[in-house]
Scaffold this active site. Structure first.
Site, short mmCIF file in Angstrom:
data_model
loop_
_atom_site.label_atom_id
_atom_site.label_comp_id
_atom_site.label_asym_id
_atom_site.label_seq_id
_atom_site.Cartn_x
_atom_site.Cartn_y
_atom_site.Cartn_z
N PRO A 1 36.37 40.08 43.36
CA PRO A 1 36.17 41.51 43.56
C PRO A 1 36.79 42.32 42.44
CG PRO A 1 37.97 40.73 44.92
CD PRO A 1 37.40 39.51 44.24
N ASP B 1 37.94 44.98 45.63
CA ASP B 1 39.38 44.85 45.75
C ASP B 1 39.94 46.26 45.91
OD1 ASP B 1 41.79 43.63 45.78
OD2 ASP B 1 41.85 43.13 43.66
N TRP C 1 46.87 40.66 44.91
CA TRP C 1 46.25 39.42 44.44
C TRP C 1 46.10 38.41 45.58
CZ3 TRP C 1 43.72 39.08 40.11
CH2 TRP C 1 44.04 39.96 39.06
N GLN D 1 42.19 35.97 34.13
CA GLN D 1 42.31 35.61 35.55
C GLN D 1 42.91 34.22 35.77
OE1 GLN D 1 41.91 37.67 37.97
NE2 GLN D 1 41.15 39.29 36.66
N TRP E 1 43.30 35.69 39.59
CA TRP E 1 42.46 35.27 40.71
C TRP E 1 42.22 33.76 40.75
CZ3 TRP E 1 36.82 34.51 41.49
CH2 TRP E 1 36.45 34.67 42.83
N LYS F 1 40.38 45.62 20.75
CA LYS F 1 40.20 45.72 22.19
C LYS F 1 39.67 47.12 22.50
CE LYS F 1 43.02 44.71 26.23
NZ LYS F 1 44.36 44.43 26.71
N LYS G 1 40.41 53.37 26.15
CA LYS G 1 40.19 54.82 26.12
C LYS G 1 41.07 55.43 25.05
CE LYS G 1 38.58 55.63 30.78
NZ LYS G 1 39.13 55.15 32.03
#
Length: 1064
Positions: free
Chosen positions: A59, A98, A542, A578, A582, A615, A618
């Site tokens: 999620p 999530d 998590w 992850q 996750w 990377k 913003k």
RNA sequence: GGGCCCAUAGCUCAGCUUGGUUAGAGCGCUUCCCUGAUAAGGAAGAGGUCGAUGGUUCAAGUCCAUCUGGGCCCA
């Protein structure tokens, strides 16, 4: 560009496919089609009852707008379920969101202009959490839009939300299993903490707040009190280094590295224990400039020998019982400092772990506001960092300060108020994952990682160094820890609202299980007569997401059977960050609760970077907004980029040029081939129902294309089976190129004639490649399916995404390699043509070809090459005709090296000294030649395969050669060839005239011409029929001067004639 | 400070598992050719010390070690 129009009786069942296409509009039309026809639901319904192939959606955290990197993971999450569905599986795809956690809280705090927990408490937890819930719903909408737009098929109607009451209760159930196994316990944990804001910070926040600071760096003597060494050396001290003097108040132990070498060193009548590697750093060169001895190493020993050595601690300001001795810790390094590390377990995670192993106490003299507790002498009431000076002064006065410097380094600060953070021990709830470490390692062993280096690399290392899972958070918006505690410390854990209601004697099944409502429920303690209240913590979000395999099903209160059929997953996929997120929580919770990891295959993606390799953030202003990106290039193109451009496991740069390239090279070329088929099938008219000759009776180009298509489907199948989208994509690109730039190019004429064999072949080949591409580019393939296949073959499914993977048949590898040879020779021919500067339209008489296998090629294939190159005859160059041929030789090191090893260079040199013609003749006659070579033992036998032979004709020909193959072009242009060339020039001019006049491809014309050039007159009389045929002319009439017809175009200087075209 | 990944043409990337003497593709650039589907296609050319150094080997872009630079994760 105008559309071709047709008379009524000419319509075939193909739809009109315009040659130009707007991919954005096309995709929106397809989305509407799927919506109208319920295609995804139909796909799920159709596969019901087939074997399951299970996918778990990790999620996304709904705390911000989705970015382009979300397209990456979602492209992979989409392609494999689509592919597996085509392969005959039922692939359940439940979306998920999530919802909990600090990221959501922070986003809301920012919106509300809050600066810490106090603001939240003042605002009200109920109101705050309501804002969090609303924020989640808002952000989920943006993800839904992205998901739909990119064609990611996932069931969002039945999405799981981790904030759902049933989901939370499922999580509670699992926690109870873990608690009952004795693996969920309360303990101390060191975490970064902002003393001004009064809150712990997450790693995510930590990363935002590093600032460079100058801290004191002090070397302190800790006198050794007792033991053999202390008796042997007077004034013996441990030399300890630290950059946080304020933690010396809490000194509990000193850690050394067990495997490092330590020594006793004598300097200025003092004795020190330090790591041997660091002696020169600390004491300089052993000999002074004037030659005197500065210090002496008295003895050396391993770190293990220091274990349990007692010392006198630097400050006696607070009570720390049963402490102050040397402990062993592997993490200690001898790269800087002294090799002896001061331990204050309340303020260092490593310290805490090492000290806990020795049963040492954790004593924390710092209040939550960052000041020393007021009753402590010397520093009481001081802010922790401010105490450094007073403590250092005190050490100096007592003669314990060995050296004092300052030290530049980056230190974490609060990103909101810039207060230096403190690593601070707080009571916290842990899952003892270390207790199941062996099980986790065993489960990992069974897991297929892509790329497999992660398995025992990054992820394996993580497992190997597993520490207990700090589960609790002192926050608000999260799954509440379902533990109730009474004043007698009795713990009661509940698995559902029903159970809690029973214990509380209240009906609470509709209660929102979040704070603060859940906190209001108290129960009589089942173990005594006290009242139990919930512990204040919520859990790490998590854990929520790692629990999704069962919590998404609301197991075990619901869906018990469903769950069993869908555990564990065949496939999960996320980006590499992850591994510790996750991927870990999924495996850990699965193993804790079901004794089995939750997934079998895992695809681990690299990150997406901007065009300059940075990377996207913003902050840098280099973010690519996903929806505009897809609207600019098409979701198909962006998907293709993610799936097939570069290695998925590697970080990749994404930019407009690369994606635009995909559109041009793949998607438009494919589309135009489709348009081409539609155009000529409608023109013929022809539909699959009209039939075509059996494949084995079709021309060689058709048989080749179909065998290529079948190879393609088998190879892409194999690639996707192995999760290799890059290879599959490359194969498809190559096929589209073959199809468009070789098959259609060579076969064009047969389409003009409406030949069923050609039309049926192209139809079938496009069907196969469309099916292979469907999981990659679901939009354009769907549109093609609708236009070319749905109407013409009513037995096929209504959507390409309801179709099966193309069935396999044995590819004709002989035909494939013959065609490869023919194409290589064609390339050489084109090269020879280009060097000769005789244009391709001019037919030439003959060419000589030398290439292994050439003489065995079928006449049909040779004819294709001849026509492509516009050469009448292609002959095999006869090597025995040595007047025509010159031979050059190169040794084949691969075969020679295998046989001769070290002597290879000698043999190679010997070969290159031989007369090439003689050697090749001999080898071709006898098969081998024996040599006696200096420096080589015995007889050396050379075979034909040991040579790379290039045969080229001698002077007078235009020659091209490469890797043992050569092509020689006879440049003689006879009068007859010249006329034929002129005929083709005239055809081309007339075709251009037709095009300029805007005629349809099927329009017939009348042509008038005038010329005084005898060659032109002869050409038109000799080749007139042919020319008329080519340009669809009903008549070709000589006139004294050009009549102004439909269009008139200027005189071609080479042709020296005027033409007029008139629509018939 | 520790671990992992990466480094090949101006740009984006293959090739490395299994070493073979001329290192490829696409984009961009120059010249030419071809063109009743194509925003296409073809040929030739310029452009590479395959990050550096050392090693193994008859032979290294490919295997090994060290270093440098970049990215990610963790401290």
């Amino acid at each position: 560009m105008k559309f071709v129009s047709f008379r009524e009786e000419h319509t075939s069942m193909y739809k009109v496919v315009p040659p130009t296409v707007n991919l954005r509009d096309l995709e929106h039309e397809v989305l509407a089609l799927w919506q109208a026809e319920g295609t995804f639901a139909a796909s799920m319904a159709q596969s019901q009852g087939r074997p399951t192939w299970t996918f778990y959606e990790g999620p996304p955290t709904a705390n911000g707008a989705p970015g382009t990197h979300h397209i990456e993971a979602r492209a992979f999450k989409d392609i494999f379920p689509r592919y597996r569905t085509m392969k005959g599986y039922h692939v359940v795809r439940q979306a998920g969101w999530d919802c909990h956690g600090l990221p959501v809280e922070l986003a809301v705090e920012k919106e509300l202009g809050f600066s810490g927990k106090k603001d939240i408490e003042n605002y009200g937890v109920a109101e705050f959490n309501a804002k969090c819930r609303e924020s989640v719903v808002r952000h989920v909408d943006a993800f839904t839009e992205l998901t739909t737009r990119m064609g990611y098929w996932v069931d969002m109607d039945r999405a799981y939300w981790t904030m759902d009451s049933n989901y939370i209760q499922s999580v509670w159930w699992s926690l109870k299993q873990i608690f009952n196994a004795g693996l969920l316990v309360q303990d101390h944990r060191v975490s970064p903490y902002c003393p001004r804001c009064g809150t712990g910070l997450s790693d995510h926040e930590l990363a935002q707040g590093y600032e460079d600071v100058s801290d004191p760096s002090v070397y302190v003597r800790f006198p050794v009190k007792v033991g053999a060494l202390a008796e042997k050396y007077s004034d013996l001290s441990l030399l300890v280094w630290t950059t946080t003097p304020w933690t010396l108040v809490s000194n509990t132990a000193v850690a050394v590295k067990p495997t490092a070498t330590y020594c006793v060193l004598e300097s200025a009548d003092q004795h020190y224990i330090v790591a041997q590697d660091l002696i020169e750093n600390l004491f300089g060169s052993p000999i002074d400039e004037d030659g005197s001895i500065r210090y002496q190493v008295k003895e050396t020993f391993p770190g293990t020998q220091l274990e349990h050595m007692a010392y006198k601690r630097p400050f006696d300001l607070i009570d720390i019982p049963d402490s102050h001795f040397v402990i062993l810790a592997d993490y200690v390094t001898t790269g800087d400092g002294t090799g002896l590390v001061h331990q204050a377990p309340a303020f260092g995670a490593d310290d805490l772990i090492s000290c806990r192993a020795y049963g040492l106490p954790v004593v924390n003299p710092i209040a939550p506001d960052g000041t020393f507790l007021p009753e402590i002498p010397l520093v009481g009431g001081q802010f922790f960092k401010k105490a450094d000076a007073a403590l250092t002064d005190d050490l100096r006065e007592r003669g314990l300060l060995f050296r004092e410097e300052s030290y530049e380094h980056s230190y974490p600060h609060c990103w909101r108020c810039h207060t230096p953070l403190i690593y601070y021990a707080q009571p916290s709830w842990y899952i003892k994952t270390t207790a199941i470490k062996d099980r986790l390692m065993a489960e990992n062993e069974k897991t297929h990682w892509h790329p497999d280096t992660i398995k025992w690399g990054r992820y394996g290392d993580w497992l190997t160094n597993n520490v207990d899972w700090a589960l609790s958070r002192n926050r608000y918006w999260g799954t509440p820890l379902p533990i109730w505690r009474c004043e007698n410390e009795h713990l009661t854990i509940v698995e559902s609202l029903a159970e809690l209601g029973e214990l509380a004697g209240q009906e609470i099944s509709d209660l929102d299980p979040h704070r603060p409502f859940i906190d209001d429920i108290t129960i009589p303690c089942p173990h005594c007569d006290a009242t139990a209240v919930r512990v204040p913590e919520v859990i790490d979000c998590w854990y929520d997401s790692g629990a999704m395999p069962f919590a998404a099903q609301w197991y075990p209160q619901h869906n018990k059977e469903n769950f069993a059929a869908q555990y564990p997953a065949d496939f999960v996929c996320e980006a590499i960050d992850q591994t510790r997120g996750w991927f870990y929580t999924l495996m850990a919770i699965g193993t804790l609760v079901f004794d089995e990891s939750s997934y079998k295959n895992v695809v681990c993606l690299g990150h997406i970077l901007d065009e300059d390799g940075r990377k996207m953030s913003k902050h840098l202003g280099n973010v690519l907004e996903p929806i505009p990106l897809m609207d600019q290039h098409g979701a198909d193109a962006v998907r293709w980029f993610m799936l097939a451009s570069g290695s998925p496991w590697q970080s990749r740069r994404v930019g407009h040029t690369a994606i635009a390239d995909i559109v041009r090279k793949n998607l438009l070329t494919y589309w135009n081939t489709v348009s081409f088929l539609s155009l000529y099938a409608r023109s013929a008219p022809w539909s699959p129902a009209d039939g075509a000759p059996p494949v084995n009776e079709r021309p060689i180009m058709d048989r080749w294309l179909l065998t290529q298509a079948h190879s393609l489907s088998a190879q892409v199948d194999n690639a996707l089976e192995n999760f290799d989208t890059q290879l599959g994509g490359r194969l498809i690109t190559e096929f589209i190129d073959d199809l468009s730039n070789w098959y259609v190019r060579r076969t064009r004429r047969r389409f003009w004639e409406g030949e069923p064999a050609a039309l049926a072949t192209l139809h079938e080949a496009l069907k196969i490649v469309t099916l292979c591409m469907a999981p990659y580019t679901p939009f354009i393939t769907e549109r093609v399916w609708q236009d070319l296949f749905r109407e013409t073959q009513p037995d096929l499914p209504n959507s390409v995404h309801l179709a099966d993977w193309p069935s396999e048949s044995q590819p004709d590898s002989q035909l494939q390699s013959d065609m490869e040879l023919a194409r290589r020779v064609t390339e050489l021919g084109r090269s020879a043509r280009a060097t000769s500067s005789v244009k391709t339209r001019q037919p030439l008489g003959r060419a000589l070809i030398s290439a292994p296998g050439w003489s065995e090629l079928s006449a049909e294939l040779v004819a294709e090459v001849a026509e492509e190159l516009n050469v009448r005859e292609l002959l095999t160059l006869d090597v025995s005709d040595s007047d025509l041929v010159s031979i050059s030789l190169k040794p084949n090191f691969r075969t020679l090296g295998a046989r001769f090893g070290k002597q290879t260079p000698l043999i190679a040199e010997h070969i290159s000294r031989q007369d090439p013609t003689e050697l090749v003749s001999a080898l071709r006659d006898i098969g081998k030649v024996d040599y006696e070579i200096d420096g080589v033992d015995g007889t050396s036998t050379i075979e034909l395969s040991d040579l790379v032979i290039t045969e080229t004709p001698v002077e007078g020909w235009a020659v091209a050669a490469d890797a043992g193959e050569s092509f020689a072009l006879d440049l003689e242009i006879t009068h007859e060839l010249a006329l034929a060339g002129m005929a083709r020039d005239i055809v081309r001019s007339l075709q251009e005239g037709r095009k300029n006049a805007g005629l349809e491809i099927s329009d017939r014309i009348n042509v008038t011409w005038s010329s005084d050039n005898p060659d032109v007159v002869e050409t038109l009389s000799f080749h007139g029929g042919e020319i008329s045929n080519e340009v669809l002319a009903l008549s070709l009439t000589k006139v004294p001067e050009v009549i102004t017809g439909f269009t008139v175009f200027g005189t071609e200087s080479e042709i020296d004639a005027n033409f007029g075209i008139e629509k018939a």
